[in-house]
Write a protein that holds these residues in place. Structure first.
Motif, mmCIF file in Angstrom:
data_model
loop_
_atom_site.group_PDB
_atom_site.id
_atom_site.type_symbol
_atom_site.label_atom_id
_atom_site.label_comp_id
_atom_site.label_asym_id
_atom_site.label_seq_id
_atom_site.Cartn_x
_atom_site.Cartn_y
_atom_site.Cartn_z
ATOM 1 N N TYR A 34 0.741 -1.333 -0.010
ATOM 2 C CA TYR A 34 -0.036 -0.215 0.031
ATOM 3 C C TYR A 34 0.876 1.483 0.035
ATOM 4 O O TYR A 34 0.395 2.171 -0.780
ATOM 5 N N ALA A 35 2.042 1.259 0.728
ATOM 6 C CA ALA A 35 2.828 2.417 0.875
ATOM 7 C C ALA A 35 3.457 2.674 -0.637
ATOM 8 O O ALA A 35 3.709 3.831 -0.974
ATOM 9 N N ASP A 36 3.762 1.611 -1.317
ATOM 10 C CA ASP A 36 4.296 1.705 -2.714
ATOM 11 C C ASP A 36 3.374 1.895 -3.672
ATOM 12 O O ASP A 36 3.789 2.650 -4.465
ATOM 13 N N TYR A 37 2.395 1.334 -3.572
ATOM 14 C CA TYR A 37 1.397 1.244 -4.881
ATOM 15 C C TYR A 37 -0.092 1.662 -4.654
ATOM 16 O O TYR A 37 -0.618 2.019 -5.477
ATOM 17 N N GLY A 38 -0.456 2.042 -3.313
ATOM 18 C CA GLY A 38 -1.669 2.920 -3.131
ATOM 19 C C GLY A 38 -2.716 1.762 -2.947
ATOM 20 O O GLY A 38 -2.622 0.649 -2.791
ATOM 21 N N GLY A 39 -3.986 2.267 -3.343
ATOM 22 C CA GLY A 39 -5.273 1.550 -3.502
ATOM 23 C C GLY A 39 -4.993 0.137 -4.364
ATOM 24 O O GLY A 39 -5.833 -0.739 -4.380
#
Length: 247
Positions: free
Chosen positions: A140-145
């Motif tokens: 999530y921190a790298d790619y979001g939703g």
């Protein structure tokens, strides 16, 4: 879940111990090549997400999962083809009471392996790190939703990798039993112990002694489950998928 050899295991009965060890080594080295590639990317770029955007990461995981599963099934087919005597050994006397005790013990050890994989880091270093949850947070921190899509790809990759590692455990256990036949080799979780050492070595480098200890203990318990469930990949494979998710 009796100790009688199932059709899944008939290829292992007449196999040569050295050949079984070679199969296990080949399977583990195949997984090691992936670590070498990822390590090279980290060394050159310093960060995986810069090279692997979400779509490429999911694609890579799906391909690796399919590759590991294909290699695992191919190696099992090779073992069956090599078998000189496809006839299963004579089964021991079946005892429903003994079978029930084996099933109960195997279930308890399986649950214990999963629980220890979750709580050992808490007791050893006081840090709570639930592996699947931490992976989702990292994605999530790298790619979001789009992290959920990454988790789908990782699940496919993890299943293929775990089934290949379950084959390593099975081949080592069978090779030891053929080389040193006896009650102690049939009872001792040698395959799980060897797998634990193999996974503890990179765990020691990447996650410290906590990761190494967790891998060694959980894989040894997985080896005990393997012995109690008839030494069948049909049981050990799914058990490895769950246990190794937390290692």
């Amino acid at each position: 879940m009796s100790s009688v050899d199932t059709p899944e295991n008939r290829a292992f009965a007449p196999a040569d111990p050295g050949f079984l060890v070679s199969i296990a080594t080949f399977a583990f080295v195949a997984l090691g090549l992936e670590a070498v590639v990822d390590g090279t990317v980290l060394t050159v770029t310093g960060e995986i997400p810069d090279v692997y955007p979400l779509g490429w990461q999911v694609f890579a995981w799906l391909c690796l999962g399919a590759a590991w599963l294909g290699i695992q099934r191919g190696l099992v087919a090779w073992l069956r083809h090599r078998a000189a005597d496809p006839v299963a050994p004579q089964p021991p006397t079946y005892s429903p009471a003994l079978d029930h005790r084996r099933t109960t013990t195997a279930l308890v050890l399986f649950v214990l392996a999963v629980l220890l994989g979750v709580i050992l880091p808490v007791f050893l270093v006081g840090q709570w790190r639930l592996q699947p949850v931490q992976l989702y947070l990292d994605l999530y921190a790298d790619y979001g939703g789009g992290a959920w899509l990454g988790m789908v790809g990782f699940a496919a990759y993890h299943v293929g990798r775990s089934l290949l590692l379950a084959l390593v455990l099975t081949c080592v256990q069978r090779a030891v039993e053929l080389r040193r036949p006896g009650r102690w080799t049939q009872a001792a979780p040698v395959g799980g112990l060897v797998l634990g050492v193999l996974l503890a070595l990179p765990g020691l480098v990447l996650g410290g002694w906590t990761s190494a200890a967790t891998a060694l203990i959980c894989c040894t318990l997985l080896g005990m489950v393997h012995n109690l469930t008839g030494r069948s990949l049909r049981w050990t494979g799914p058990a490895a998928v769950v246990v190794l998710l937390f290692v």
